[in-house]
Design a protein around this motif. Structure first.
Motif, PDB file in Angstrom:
ATOM      1  N   ARG A   1       1.081  -1.050   0.113  1.00  0.00           N
ATOM      2  CA  ARG A   1       0.237  -0.294   0.063  1.00  0.00           C
ATOM      3  C   ARG A   1       0.952   0.805  -0.007  1.00  0.00           C
ATOM      4  NH1 ARG A   1      -3.828   1.923   4.754  1.00  0.00           N
ATOM      5  NH2 ARG A   1      -2.235   3.653   5.580  1.00  0.00           N
TER       6      ARG A   1
ATOM      7  N   GLN B   1       1.095   5.701  -0.351  1.00  0.00           N
ATOM      8  CA  GLN B   1      -0.226   7.007   0.051  1.00  0.00           C
ATOM      9  C   GLN B   1       0.641   8.339   0.268  1.00  0.00           C
ATOM     10  OE1 GLN B   1      -1.587   5.629   3.995  1.00  0.00           O
ATOM     11  NE2 GLN B   1      -1.254   7.913   4.882  1.00  0.00           N
TER      12      GLN B   1
ATOM     13  N   ASN C   1      -7.171  -1.251  -4.985  1.00  0.00           N
ATOM     14  CA  ASN C   1      -8.366  -0.441  -4.550  1.00  0.00           C
ATOM     15  C   ASN C   1      -7.266   0.445  -4.907  1.00  0.00           C
ATOM     16  OD1 ASN C   1      -8.425   0.316  -1.905  1.00  0.00           O
ATOM     17  ND2 ASN C   1      -8.207  -2.108  -2.458  1.00  0.00           N
ATOM     18  N   TYR C   2      -7.958   1.720  -4.840  1.00  0.00           N
ATOM     19  CA  TYR C   2      -7.346   2.445  -4.468  1.00  0.00           C
ATOM     20  C   TYR C   2      -8.853   4.506  -4.152  1.00  0.00           C
ATOM     21  CZ  TYR C   2     -10.082   3.840  -8.927  1.00  0.00           C
ATOM     22  OH  TYR C   2     -10.608   4.559  -9.877  1.00  0.00           O
ATOM     23  N   ARG C   3      -8.036   5.914  -3.285  1.00  0.00           N
ATOM     24  CA  ARG C   3      -9.349   6.159  -2.924  1.00  0.00           C
ATOM     25  C   ARG C   3      -8.453   6.957  -2.561  1.00  0.00           C
ATOM     26  NH1 ARG C   3      -8.183   2.662   1.371  1.00  0.00           N
ATOM     27  NH2 ARG C   3      -7.633   3.231   3.059  1.00  0.00           N
TER      28      ARG C   3
ATOM     29  N   VAL D   1      -8.632  10.620   0.227  1.00  0.00           N
ATOM     30  CA  VAL D   1      -9.447  11.155   0.979  1.00  0.00           C
ATOM     31  C   VAL D   1      -8.643  12.357   1.878  1.00  0.00           C
ATOM     32  CG1 VAL D   1     -10.125   8.291   1.948  1.00  0.00           C
ATOM     33  CG2 VAL D   1      -7.626  10.038   2.898  1.00  0.00           C
TER      34      VAL D   1
ATOM     35  N   VAL E   1     -14.119   9.892   2.731  1.00  0.00           N
ATOM     36  CA  VAL E   1     -13.365   9.496   0.846  1.00  0.00           C
ATOM     37  C   VAL E   1     -14.592  10.363  -0.648  1.00  0.00           C
ATOM     38  CG1 VAL E   1     -13.532   7.687  -0.775  1.00  0.00           C
ATOM     39  CG2 VAL E   1     -13.383   7.226   1.813  1.00  0.00           C
TER      40      VAL E   1
ATOM     41  N   SER F   1     -13.195   7.529  -5.128  1.00  0.00           N
ATOM     42  CA  SER F   1     -12.703   5.568  -4.893  1.00  0.00           C
ATOM     43  C   SER F   1     -12.987   4.377  -5.674  1.00  0.00           C
ATOM     44  CB  SER F   1     -13.318   4.830  -3.284  1.00  0.00           C
ATOM     45  OG  SER F   1     -14.534   4.934  -3.630  1.00  0.00           O
TER      46      SER F   1
ATOM     47  N   HIS G   1     -11.736  10.340 -12.696  1.00  0.00           N
ATOM     48  CA  HIS G   1     -12.595  11.012 -12.019  1.00  0.00           C
ATOM     49  C   HIS G   1     -12.411  12.262 -11.518  1.00  0.00           C
ATOM     50  CE1 HIS G   1     -13.615   6.944 -10.315  1.00  0.00           C
ATOM     51  NE2 HIS G   1     -12.470   6.230  -9.829  1.00  0.00           N
TER      52      HIS G   1
ATOM     53  N   GLN H   1      -3.738   0.525  -3.331  1.00  0.00           N
ATOM     54  CA  GLN H   1      -3.318  -0.637  -2.327  1.00  0.00           C
ATOM     55  C   GLN H   1      -3.506  -1.762  -4.193  1.00  0.00           C
ATOM     56  OE1 GLN H   1      -3.521  -2.319   0.537  1.00  0.00           O
ATOM     57  NE2 GLN H   1      -2.160  -3.884  -0.262  1.00  0.00           N
TER      58      GLN H   1
END
Length: 113
Positions: A22, A24, A54-56, A58, A67, A70, A81, A110
């Motif tokens: 992961r 960030q 996955n991704y997000r 925040v 969030v 995502s 997005h 992630q």
């Protein structure tokens, strides 16, 4: 990137190669600004396969904020997005850390296994 097409953060292809890891990154954006989050995969399978990633995006400097964006790992070569940074971000622990009126956002990725 911001409305002006300025890239705010970018990671070189091949940087994230450890399966299941992961990462960030934190960026700072103006309240109320319209932005585009773009995730790309040079291999063309997104963050998919054995155990999907996955991704997000925040609010705040940690992976636990509200969030804004995502997605799962099945996005092929890339996905975009559009989102707007809230104007009413008032997290008590973050407020004193806001620099030049900009709000911290953290991008969490992630990787798949």
């Amino acid at each position: 990137r911001k409305e002006t097409e300025t890239v705010l953060a970018s990671v070189a292809e091949g940087t994230y190669t450890v399966p299941g890891s992961r990462s960030q990154e934190t960026v700072f954006l103006s309240p109320g600004s319209n932005n585009v989050f773009k995730i790309s995969d040079g291999y063309g399978d997104g963050l998919c396969c054995n155990t999907p990633g996955n991704y997000r995006v925040v609010l705040g400097r940690t992976a636990e904020g509200q969030v804004l964006v995502s997605g799962g790992g099945d996005f092929g070569s890339e996905r975009e997005h559009e989102f707007q940074v809230p104007t009413d971000f008032m997290d008590k622990t973050e407020k004193p850390k806001i620099e030049d009126g900009e709000i911290p956002l953290t991008v969490v990725i992630q990787l798949d296994n």
